[in-house]
Design a protein around this motif. Structure first.
Motif, PDB file in Angstrom:
ATOM      1  N   GLY A 102       0.830  -1.207   0.000  1.00 45.32           N
ATOM      2  CA  GLY A 102       0.000   0.000   0.000  1.00 45.32           C
ATOM      3  C   GLY A 102       0.864   1.258   0.000  1.00 45.32           C
ATOM      4  O   GLY A 102       2.092   1.194  -0.159  1.00 45.32           O
ATOM      5  N   PHE A 103       0.211   2.380   0.191  1.00 40.21           N
ATOM      6  CA  PHE A 103       0.891   3.678   0.093  1.00 40.21           C
ATOM      7  C   PHE A 103       2.024   3.822   1.121  1.00 40.21           C
ATOM      8  O   PHE A 103       3.213   3.923   0.773  1.00 40.21           O
ATOM      9  CB  PHE A 103      -0.169   4.781   0.268  1.00 40.21           C
ATOM     10  N   ILE A 104       1.689   3.800   2.402  1.00 41.31           N
ATOM     11  CA  ILE A 104       2.731   4.059   3.410  1.00 41.31           C
ATOM     12  C   ILE A 104       3.648   2.849   3.541  1.00 41.31           C
ATOM     13  O   ILE A 104       4.875   2.989   3.659  1.00 41.31           O
ATOM     14  CB  ILE A 104       2.111   4.435   4.780  1.00 41.31           C
ATOM     15  N   ASP A 164       0.828  -9.081   2.297  1.00 41.09           N
ATOM     16  CA  ASP A 164      -0.221  -8.197   1.780  1.00 41.09           C
ATOM     17  C   ASP A 164      -1.229  -9.020   1.001  1.00 41.09           C
ATOM     18  O   ASP A 164      -0.864  -9.912   0.227  1.00 41.09           O
ATOM     19  CB  ASP A 164       0.411  -7.113   0.883  1.00 41.09           C
ATOM     20  N   LYS A 165      -2.499  -8.708   1.180  1.00 39.38           N
ATOM     21  CA  LYS A 165      -3.570  -9.432   0.477  1.00 39.38           C
ATOM     22  C   LYS A 165      -3.723  -8.940  -0.961  1.00 39.38           C
ATOM     23  O   LYS A 165      -4.368  -9.578  -1.781  1.00 39.38           O
ATOM     24  CB  LYS A 165      -4.868  -9.200   1.258  1.00 39.38           C
ATOM     25  N   THR A 182      -5.375  -6.004  -1.987  1.00 37.74           N
ATOM     26  CA  THR A 182      -6.718  -5.492  -2.264  1.00 37.74           C
ATOM     27  C   THR A 182      -6.579  -4.468  -3.385  1.00 37.74           C
ATOM     28  O   THR A 182      -5.488  -4.276  -3.927  1.00 37.74           O
ATOM     29  CB  THR A 182      -7.293  -4.764  -1.028  1.00 37.74           C
ATOM     30  N   GLY A 192      -3.522  -2.352  -2.866  1.00 35.80           N
ATOM     31  CA  GLY A 192      -2.169  -2.916  -2.847  1.00 35.80           C
ATOM     32  C   GLY A 192      -1.635  -2.996  -4.265  1.00 35.80           C
ATOM     33  O   GLY A 192      -2.333  -3.429  -5.176  1.00 35.80           O
ATOM     34  N   ASP A 218      -3.862 -12.958   3.382  1.00 33.52           N
ATOM     35  CA  ASP A 218      -4.909 -12.161   4.018  1.00 33.52           C
ATOM     36  C   ASP A 218      -4.724 -12.283   5.536  1.00 33.52           C
ATOM     37  O   ASP A 218      -4.746 -13.401   6.070  1.00 33.52           O
ATOM     38  CB  ASP A 218      -6.267 -12.748   3.577  1.00 33.52           C
ATOM     39  N   ILE A 219      -4.561 -11.180   6.231  1.00 34.87           N
ATOM     40  CA  ILE A 219      -4.343 -11.269   7.684  1.00 34.87           C
ATOM     41  C   ILE A 219      -5.586 -11.748   8.437  1.00 34.87           C
ATOM     42  O   ILE A 219      -5.511 -12.094   9.613  1.00 34.87           O
ATOM     43  CB  ILE A 219      -3.811  -9.942   8.293  1.00 34.87           C
ATOM     44  N   PHE A 241       0.942  -2.306   9.119  1.00 28.58           N
ATOM     45  CA  PHE A 241       0.259  -1.241   8.373  1.00 28.58           C
ATOM     46  C   PHE A 241      -1.072  -1.715   7.790  1.00 28.58           C
ATOM     47  O   PHE A 241      -1.942  -0.882   7.536  1.00 28.58           O
ATOM     48  CB  PHE A 241       1.102  -0.808   7.159  1.00 28.58           C
ATOM     49  N   SER A 265      -8.318   1.579   4.586  1.00 28.10           N
ATOM     50  CA  SER A 265      -7.860   2.875   5.090  1.00 28.10           C
ATOM     51  C   SER A 265      -8.695   4.080   4.665  1.00 28.10           C
ATOM     52  O   SER A 265      -8.406   5.193   5.098  1.00 28.10           O
ATOM     53  CB  SER A 265      -6.415   3.105   4.625  1.00 28.10           C
ATOM     54  N   THR A 279     -10.714  -6.731   8.464  1.00 30.36           N
ATOM     55  CA  THR A 279      -9.263  -6.555   8.341  1.00 30.36           C
ATOM     56  C   THR A 279      -8.691  -5.803   9.539  1.00 30.36           C
ATOM     57  O   THR A 279      -7.695  -6.225  10.142  1.00 30.36           O
ATOM     58  CB  THR A 279      -8.936  -5.788   7.039  1.00 30.36           C
ATOM     59  N   SER A 330      -1.337   3.351  13.759  1.00 33.37           N
ATOM     60  CA  SER A 330      -2.718   3.823  13.857  1.00 33.37           C
ATOM     61  C   SER A 330      -2.822   5.281  13.408  1.00 33.37           C
ATOM     62  O   SER A 330      -1.903   5.831  12.812  1.00 33.37           O
ATOM     63  CB  SER A 330      -3.267   3.607  15.259  1.00 33.37           C
ATOM     64  N   TYR A 390     -14.380   3.537   9.863  1.00 28.62           N
ATOM     65  CA  TYR A 390     -12.927   3.341   9.739  1.00 28.62           C
ATOM     66  C   TYR A 390     -12.243   3.634  11.072  1.00 28.62           C
ATOM     67  O   TYR A 390     -11.495   2.799  11.598  1.00 28.62           O
ATOM     68  CB  TYR A 390     -12.351   4.242   8.634  1.00 28.62           C
ATOM     69  N   LYS A 420     -10.200   1.170  13.728  1.00 33.11           N
ATOM     70  CA  LYS A 420      -8.803   1.393  14.125  1.00 33.11           C
ATOM     71  C   LYS A 420      -8.718   1.527  15.655  1.00 33.11           C
ATOM     72  O   LYS A 420      -7.783   1.016  16.281  1.00 33.11           O
ATOM     73  CB  LYS A 420      -8.235   2.650  13.455  1.00 33.11           C
ATOM     74  N   ASN A 459      -1.177  11.630   5.810  1.00 38.76           N
ATOM     75  CA  ASN A 459       0.054  11.508   5.023  1.00 38.76           C
ATOM     76  C   ASN A 459      -0.213  11.915   3.582  1.00 38.76           C
ATOM     77  O   ASN A 459      -1.329  11.765   3.083  1.00 38.76           O
ATOM     78  CB  ASN A 459       0.510  10.049   4.983  1.00 38.76           C
TER      79      ASN A 459
END
Ligand code: NAD
Ligand code: DAU
Length: 357
Positions: free
Chosen positions: A14-16, A38-39, A41, A44, A70-71, A92, A96, A111, A139, A165, A169, A195
């Motif tokens: 993902g991004f971060i 990473d799954k 999605t 990703g 997948d977590i 991470f 999001s 997730t 977080s 969301y 979190k 971010n």
């Protein structure tokens, strides 16, 4: 002493996460291994780490590994942990995007809550009483709720999440903390503000606006445009996480932010001018595309972070000014139009199916 030899990063595509993996290899030159779980999605993107895979992956230095997992799937997750001798988790992976959570909260609960719980369970069983290991949880400042014109979020500000969301979190944060207090699991946590930077999925404010300007499409501003966000350049987020992972006190939370508050409309006007200048248009060219639309449900009014704790305890500070960061970001999107095109045309999806399924 923390080992930090074999680091498992969740959500590294993902991004971060992908900026962070790049930071580990190219900025702090870690010597150990990184396993990216990473799954894949919609958010990703393996393209983000192609350069890392080439140099550090199995056909290079053999220190970077990707596991499409997948977590939420406990068994698959356990298998990954037993394959690598993981001593550090930097978590991470999440759904999001606030707007998506309003339209479909289920995946956020799965997730963000169950996925985090699964990771904690795997490491609790695997690590036992070890103290040379670490679970770092990423977080958001959104868990603290919404501010009026004054005040800041501190590490001890009571949680008051207001959208699915942030509620998911917040739940995850509480579960992570409970594993520290109940089982003595060595954890640290960071709560960060908005971010921005290269590789951010074009659904979030800054990339969606740049993309729409390039396509001369409407720039949708929610509500009155006066909601305030605090913006931090993604590499500064990465450096803060790395400080905590190395030297943060076990059981502690650290706030991270840009100390850089903007109303959405001021930011958008500024962005319009930057893009116009870079594309040789007159200063106000893109502003005519600004369109006020219906407000986001439960739209938090203002976020503002106090990050004195990490500054004084871990000697962290922001290193990229907003002008510098926006300049880099806009340049990146202007010269990587194929990155967005691949996302939009499904080329990227086909690529994943061919290479990773
Ligand atoms: P992102 O949406 O760009 O990336 C999320 C990544 O997680 C994707 O690669 C996705 O494939 C992966 N993922 C999602 N569900 C998964 C699952 N079930 N199993 C495995 N992988 C899964 O998100 P981001 O903006 O990079 O955010 C990363 C983390 O930072 C999140 O925990 C988010 O809450 C937090 N955060 C983000 C910001 C921000 O401004 N973007 C600010 C503060 C905190
Ligand atoms: O504060 C940290 C959070 O920042 C992270 O935890 C989230 O993962 C991340 O997505 C981000 O949440 P926001 O909701 O603040 O980010 P977003 O980019 O979606 O929106 C920023 C602001 O801009 C917000 O006030 C809503 C507004 N907005 C957003 C979009 C996408 C618009 O006015 N128009 C838009 O099209």
């Amino acid at each position: 002493m923390r080992k930090l030899n074999n680091i498992l990063v969740t959500g590294g595509a993902g991004f971060i996460g992908s900026n962070f993996i790049d930071y580990l290899f190219n900025k702090v030159s870690i010597k150990g291994k990184v396993v990216n779980v990473d799954k894949l999605t919609y958010a990703g993107n393996m393209e983000n780490l192609e350069h890392i895979n080439k140099k550090y992956g199995p056909s290079g230095e053999n220190r970077y590994f990707f596991e499409k997992t997948d977590i939420v799937d406990y068994e698959s997750l356990s298998k990954v942990f037993s394959k690598y001798d993981i001593d550090t988790v930097i978590h991470f992976a999440a759904e999001s995007h606030v707007d998506r959570s309003i339209h479909g909260p289920k995946e956020f609960m799965e997730t963000n809550i169950i996925g985090t719980f699964n990771l904690l369970e795997v490491v609790r069983k695997l690590w036992g009483d070890r103290k040379d290991v670490l679970f770092h949880h990423i977080s958001t400042d959104e868990v603290y709720g919404s501010l009026d014109e004054t005040g800041f979020f501190y590490e001890n500000t009571p949680y008051d999440p207001r959208n699915p969301y942030s509620a998911s979190k917040a739940s995850a944060d509480h579960i992570v903390n409970s594993y520290f207090h109940t089982y003595g699991l060595p954890i640290t946590m960071s709560n960060c503000s908005n971010n921005y930077g290269p590789l951010q999925f074009p659904e979030k404010l800054i990339p969606i606006m740049i993309n729409n300007m390039l396509e001369e499409k409407a720039l949708p501003v929610y509500g009155d445009g006066l909601n305030i966000r605090d913006w931090l350049y993604v590499e500064d987020h990465c450096s803060g996480i790395w400080k905590i992972v190395n030297n943060g006190t076990i059981g502690e939370t650290y706030n991270l932010g840009g100390e850089n508050e903007w109303t959405n409309i001021d930011l958008l006007n500024h962005l319009c001018e930057i893009v116009a200048e870079k594309r040789d248009k007159e200063k106000d060219y893109y502003k005519k595309l600004i369109t006020y639309v219906r407000d986001r449900a439960g739209h938090d009014r203002r976020y503002a972070i106090n990050c004195d704790k990490i500054k004084s305890e871990l000697n962290w500070k922001q290193s990229v000014t907003f002008d510098e960061g926006l300049d880099i970001t806009v340049d990146w999107y202007l010269s990587n139009t194929s990155w967005i095109e691949n996302i939009k045309t499904g080329e990227y999806k086909k690529w994943i199916e061919k290479n990773y399924n």
